[in-house]
Design a protein around this motif. Sequence first.
Motif, mmCIF file in Angstrom:
data_model
loop_
_atom_site.group_PDB
_atom_site.id
_atom_site.type_symbol
_atom_site.label_atom_id
_atom_site.label_comp_id
_atom_site.label_asym_id
_atom_site.label_seq_id
_atom_site.Cartn_x
_atom_site.Cartn_y
_atom_site.Cartn_z
ATOM 1 N N LYS A 6 0.813 -1.220 0.000
ATOM 2 C CA LYS A 6 0.000 0.000 0.000
ATOM 3 C C LYS A 6 0.845 1.268 0.000
ATOM 4 O O LYS A 6 0.364 2.345 -0.316
ATOM 5 C CB LYS A 6 -0.951 -0.010 1.188
ATOM 6 N N LEU A 7 2.095 1.161 0.376
ATOM 7 C CA LEU A 7 3.050 2.273 0.317
ATOM 8 C C LEU A 7 2.607 3.515 1.092
ATOM 9 O O LEU A 7 3.040 4.625 0.796
ATOM 10 C CB LEU A 7 3.345 2.663 -1.145
ATOM 11 N N GLY A 8 1.730 3.333 2.083
ATOM 12 C CA GLY A 8 1.309 4.445 2.933
ATOM 13 C C GLY A 8 0.531 5.515 2.202
ATOM 14 O O GLY A 8 0.615 6.696 2.544
ATOM 15 N N ARG A 9 -0.208 5.142 1.146
ATOM 16 C CA ARG A 9 -0.937 6.117 0.329
ATOM 17 C C ARG A 9 -2.337 5.618 0.023
ATOM 18 O O ARG A 9 -2.614 4.433 0.106
ATOM 19 C CB ARG A 9 -0.199 6.353 -0.983
ATOM 20 N N THR A 10 -3.192 6.562 -0.376
ATOM 21 C CA THR A 10 -4.519 6.171 -0.839
ATOM 22 C C THR A 10 -4.368 5.510 -2.207
ATOM 23 O O THR A 10 -3.322 5.625 -2.855
ATOM 24 C CB THR A 10 -5.448 7.400 -0.967
#
Length: 174
Positions: A6-10
């Motif tokens: 998810k790479l810490g993003r929406t």
Amino acid sequence: MAGYRKLGRTSSQRKALIRGQVTSLLNNGKIVTTESRAKEVSKVTEGLIALAVKEKDNYEEVKVTAKVARKDKDGKRVKEVVDGKKVTVFDEESKTIKKDKPSKLHARRQMMKVLYPVTEKGATKRETKEVDLTNKLFDEIAPKYENRNGGYTRIVKIGQRKGDAAMEVLLELV
């Protein structure tokens, strides 16, 4: 367990990040990024290159004739007087073009869903030109990898980033 990071993003931010990095990788040949991003970008890039390798020879050559306006040395159209009116003079030109078969056209459109448009800046506005990455994939990248079964990208660890100690890697086309 998720099938992706998810790479810490929406989701929209993540999709834009991956699209941007895939575009940069294919345009430049290599990028420097974090390890987790590189693994995600590598997945997408491998799929695009595999698609290009599969469809690279799927076209037919077609001979096309067209009417083209005759031009003088300054690049202006040549005109003749016919029945008291000025009329542009046309010549017939024929050339051979590559016409994609339906599956290659579909592959090209699938690639365009992922890749951003790229422009190469020149010294002036006139010298700035648009790069067609799908053509680059089919004409330059795919022939290099036609005898290879996957593994089109390489991840080389560089070391930790100074600011946050994230592992930085060099992602490059093999």
